[in-house]
Design an enzyme around this catalytic site. Structure first.
Site, PDB file in Angstrom:
ATOM      1  N   ASP A 422       0.660  -1.316   0.042  1.00  0.00           N
ATOM      2  CA  ASP A 422      -0.089  -0.143  -0.022  1.00  0.00           C
ATOM      3  C   ASP A 422       0.778   1.352  -0.162  1.00  0.00           C
ATOM      4  O   ASP A 422       1.526   1.439   1.061  1.00  0.00           O
ATOM      5  CB  ASP A 422      -0.970  -0.012   1.319  1.00  0.00           C
ATOM      6  CG  ASP A 422      -1.909   1.067   1.303  1.00  0.00           C
ATOM      7  OD1 ASP A 422      -2.967   1.092   2.017  1.00  0.00           O
ATOM      8  OD2 ASP A 422      -1.581   2.127   0.501  1.00  0.00           O
ATOM      9  N   HIS A 423       0.857   1.944  -1.039  1.00  0.00           N
ATOM     10  CA  HIS A 423       1.824   3.164  -1.393  1.00  0.00           C
ATOM     11  C   HIS A 423       1.600   4.254  -0.394  1.00  0.00           C
ATOM     12  O   HIS A 423       2.281   5.110  -0.234  1.00  0.00           O
ATOM     13  CB  HIS A 423       1.938   3.361  -2.562  1.00  0.00           C
ATOM     14  CG  HIS A 423       3.259   4.054  -3.163  1.00  0.00           C
ATOM     15  ND1 HIS A 423       4.245   4.693  -2.378  1.00  0.00           N
ATOM     16  CD2 HIS A 423       3.983   3.770  -4.455  1.00  0.00           C
ATOM     17  CE1 HIS A 423       5.159   4.931  -2.816  1.00  0.00           C
ATOM     18  NE2 HIS A 423       5.052   4.595  -4.149  1.00  0.00           N
ATOM     19  N   ARG A 424       0.230   4.289   0.295  1.00  0.00           N
ATOM     20  CA  ARG A 424      -0.020   5.268   1.015  1.00  0.00           C
ATOM     21  C   ARG A 424       0.761   5.231   2.158  1.00  0.00           C
ATOM     22  O   ARG A 424       1.233   6.152   2.880  1.00  0.00           O
ATOM     23  CB  ARG A 424      -1.423   5.044   1.579  1.00  0.00           C
ATOM     24  CG  ARG A 424      -2.789   5.502   0.514  1.00  0.00           C
ATOM     25  CD  ARG A 424      -3.861   5.183   1.191  1.00  0.00           C
ATOM     26  NE  ARG A 424      -4.109   3.787   1.567  1.00  0.00           N
ATOM     27  CZ  ARG A 424      -5.253   3.406   2.040  1.00  0.00           C
ATOM     28  NH1 ARG A 424      -6.448   3.987   2.220  1.00  0.00           N
ATOM     29  NH2 ARG A 424      -5.204   2.152   2.165  1.00  0.00           N
TER      30      ARG A 424
END
Lengths: 452, 367
Positions: A422-424
């Site tokens: 999850d690049h967040r």
């Protein structure tokens, strides 16, 4: 004459605006182009000038209120009974058309979709999205029997057109060449005798070929499976994950010859006599060790609190294919288990899942997941993160490949790891380091010991 | 020979100015101009009226009557000065902001509004006015203008082409290609760049390291910077550049140094990217105020004259508004009318199909 001014679209495709401040109040006299209100759109704060001259009859929207484009915001009583040309307003003009209640989207069958808190905007290429609602369409006339379309004319006698340039577009020329059709022998049915794609196809088709009839699909050609249970849960989880967590997937090819050796040697140890030792066991162990070195991969995004929850424990999910579909039970507190315990837990988990006895509690509370796509004989995929987690590792098949060792090409046992994160939460660097560490441990299992 | 480390930044830029922001007339050795009081009052009237047309159009957009509008506020002198330098035989190629040039070419302002109201695709005949249709694509009209100029050249006509574009367009390939083409063919064209300092939200520093007019020398033709808020200077410099072009001396790049006092278009919010001080500084250089001061100080016009012009402007504004609202929606089939100059079988076919489609609705005539 009472005029109502409807909120205009002041910026190419806006659908709403907030009333920031009124410059006039009821009873006040306004002139054409006098600033009456400030509005804020998604693009700008804009002052709106009055299109009418007269007395303000009423302000129809409050400051701070967000108003849809097309909603009347002010009523102005024009001085003269007939003030110039302008548009004549009708009742239809003045009443905003609300979206139809319970409008059913086309294509959705059965029970209406669960009511949503707010209508969602459909993303479009430009602007701020399209509002859902019943589209207004002009009624069409009832269909009338129309003459059948003229069949394409197939020339029975090829006509020589020596010396005359044949009219055909380049793609049609290519098609003719590919199908071995001589354009010069055709008579075009297109405008000005242009040879069309259909002409070429007609010429290429065998003359006696029977016309293809549209037949009703015989029973068994299609089957409709109701979406429910595991399929439904899986679909919802996948959609929720894929469209909320921005996924990044990285790949790493690893020489796991040493790991495969270690698996074989572990099987011979008495400690592992009662349990199944598979390469998955060492992948799981490597992941647990790497997760301790990079705790951020074992975390969760808390949207409501706007916080990232970093877990200092690992509930290790293992994606399992079962007759009922995909389920992801997890091994609670996997980070505390010894290697034989971990092996036993993996075995139990797989057997329980296959028997269809996995309990809901077994599937909740996972923190990170492994999906063993290699058992299906594939190398890699781009796995979708299990909702509530931040990373998933796909373990591809192990197979012999030519590999360069010390400058020599030798056969080695190689696998592909794919990590989606999850690049967040996780930056490329953190994700890459985690994946690199897992790979390094599988390349040389001694590192697992060194880093444990 | 050594590499010039100055990156082309040499002498400070020079600016042709004939009228200061305070309304003082100044002399220039190369570009002077002799205008009668009547001509000067005519320029003032032009400036005020086009500003009024522009204001009315912005208001109409805000009232939902136009889809969008690109305001010329602040650029009136550059457009009127250059526009009034044209002869009837010259051909102008505008962007979508050349409302002042359109005024000089006798294009009815309501026809400009039709395009932005979506009732036509440019409602005037370019040949009738020698004013090409508005070009929305940035910079592509420079190529059209050079092609047209080469046609003039081949016809041996006593005319020139002028093409308008902005500072942002100078970064476009089309514009640079047109510079090369015009240069090597010595085309009778004037490149009139209104440098209004902002390409939407992108400042000039992001377009060029050197003053834009100096770019011309790299292509092999003269470039000159003129005070774009000085209608006299714009008129004088453009006249000379057009004369050069007509006499076979090739292209010129004119950089009219000005300022877009409004938003890029009505869809834009300039407060998000530029500071209010900048606007205030440019307001002191307003093109209309300086000419008004000049007229007043030199007793070429009195208060009654200014009031009369203002009244004329208001009447024009009301007239433009009234006629804009009266513009009829076009017949849907009209979209086929001007795709090709002559009848075209494909167009006929599509037109018939579309007519049949329209007739398929309840309440429509026909089948």
């Amino acid at each position: 004459m009472r005029r109502e001014f409807k909120l205009p679209d002041v910026g190419e495709g806006l659908t709403e605006a907030e009333i920031v401040r009124w410059h006039v109040k009821a009873g006040e006299h306004v002139t054409v182009n006098q600033t009456i209100v400030e509005i804020e759109t998604a693009k700008a704060i804009v002052e709106l000038p009055s299109p009418y001259e007269g007395e303000v009859a009423a302000l129809l929207a409050d400051e701070g209120q967000t108003v849809d484009v097309g909603t009347p915001i002010i009523a102005i009583e024009e001085g003269a009974p007939d003030a110039g040309p302008g548009r004549t307003s009708s009742v239809e003009d003045l009443v905003p058309s609300p979206p139809a209640e319970g409008a059913v989207e086309p294509g959705v069958h059965g029970s209406p979709a669960p009511k949503q808190a707010a209508p969602e905007r459909q993303p479009v290429l430009v602007g701020y999205g399209v509002k859902l609602g019943a589209a207004k369409r002009r009624p069409r006339k009832a269909p009338q029997p129309s003459a059948p379309a003229p069949a394409p004319v197939v020339p029975s006698v090829p006509r020589q057109r020596g010396g005359v340039t044949v009219l055909a577009k380049p793609p049609v020329r290519k098609l003719a060449k590919d199908l071995g059709v001589d354009l010069a022998t055709l008579t075009g049915t297109g405008p000005q005798g242009t040879i069309t794609r259909e002409d070429v196809h007609a010429a290429a088709a065998p003359r006696q070929a029977p016309p293809v009839e549209a037949r009703p699909a015989p029973a068994g050609r299609e089957e409709r499976i109701p979406v429910k249970g595991v399929r439904k849960a899986t679909a919802q989880a996948m959609v929720a994950s894929a469209f909320t967590a921005p996924h990044v997937t990285e790949f790493l090819q690893v020489d796991v010859t040493a790991t495969m050796d270690a698996v074989r040697r572990l099987r011979e140890l008495p400690d592992f006599a009662e349990v199944k030792v598979s390469p998955l066991l060492l992948v799981a162990r490597a992941l647990l060790v790497a997760a301790r070195r990079h705790p951020i991969v074992n975390s969760a995004w808390d949207e409501a609190a706007q916080e990232i929850v970093v877990r200092h424990y690992v509930n290790l999910g293992i994606a399992a294919a079962t007759p009922r579909g995909l389920i992801v039970p997890n091994i609670k507190d996997a980070h505390t288990l010894t290697l034989p315990e971990l092996a036993a837990a993996l075995t139990t988990l797989a057997e329980t899942a296959r028997a269809g006895r996995t309990q809901p509690a077994d599937m909740s509370g996972g923190t990170i997941t492994i999906t063993n796509v290699g058992v299906f004989g594939v190398d890699a995929g781009t796995p979708i993160i299990n909702p509530g987690e931040s990373a998933i590792l796909a373990f591809g098949q192990v197979r012999q490949l030519p590999w360069v060792v010390d400058g020599q090409v030798v056969p080695r046992e190689v696998t592909t790891l794919a990590l989606s994160f999850d690049h967040r939460i996780i930056d490329g660097e953190q994700g890459s380091l985690f994946l690199r560490d897992v790979g390094a441990m599988l390349e040389d299992p001694l590192r697992m010991l060194a880093w444990s | 020979m050594t590499i010039d480390a100055s990156r082309g930044v040499q002498a400070p830029p020079e600016l042709v100015q004939l009228l200061t922001p305070e309304g003082e007339r100044v002399e220039h050795p190369d570009y002077d101009i002799d205008l009668t009081p009547e001509e000067i009052r005519g320029l003032y009237r032009d400036l005020v009226l086009v500003r009024r047309i522009d204001l009315e159009a912005v208001a109409l957009q805000r009232q939902g009557e136009l889809g969008i509008w690109a305001s010329l506020l602040g650029q009136e002198a550059a457009q009127i000065g250059s526009g009034r330098a044209l002869t009837d035989a010259d051909m102008a190629f505008p962007t979508y902001r050349e409302h002042g040039v359109a005024w000089c070419r006798d294009v009815d302002p309501v026809k400009l509004l039709g395009l932005f109201r979506g009732v036509n695709h440019g409602g005037w005949d370019p040949v009738e006015h020698n004013f090409h249709l508005y070009t929305i694509v940035i910079g592509s009209q420079t190529l059209h203008a050079v092609g047209y100029a080469m046609g003039i050249q081949r016809d041996g006509a006593e005319a020139a082409a002028i093409v308008y574009f902005g500072d942002g367009a100078t970064s476009q390939g089309d514009v640079n290609e047109s510079f090369i083409w015009a240069s090597v063919f010595n085309a009778p064209v004037v490149f009139f760049c209104q440098n209004n300092q902002w390409a939407i939200s992108e400042p000039l520093e992001k377009q060029s390291r050197i003053p834009l007019y100096r770019r011309a020398s790299g292509f092999g033709f003269p470039g000159i910077r003129v005070d774009g808020n000085d209608v006299f200077a714009c008129l004088a410099v453009t006249r000379q550049a057009l004369r050069n072009a007509r006499e076979g001396n090739g292209p010129t790049l004119i950089e009219a140094y000005t300022y877009r006092m409004g938003a890029h278009t009505t869809s834009d919010d300039p407060t998000r990217y530029r500071v209010a001080d900048e606007l205030e500084a440019w307001k002191l250089k307003d093109p209309i105020e300086r000419l008004k001061a000049y007229l007043f100080k030199n007793q070429l016009a009195d208060q009654a004259y200014f009031e009369a012009i203002d009244a004329e402007a208001d009447a024009l504004g009301r007239d433009v508004r009234k006629r804009c609202l009266e513009m009829p929606d076009p017949d849907p089939l009209a979209i086929f009318d001007h795709v090709y100059a002559h009848r075209h079988p494909l167009m006929e076919e599509e037109r018939e199909q579309f007519a049949a489609y329209l007739a398929s609705f309840e309440g429509s005539e026909g089948r």
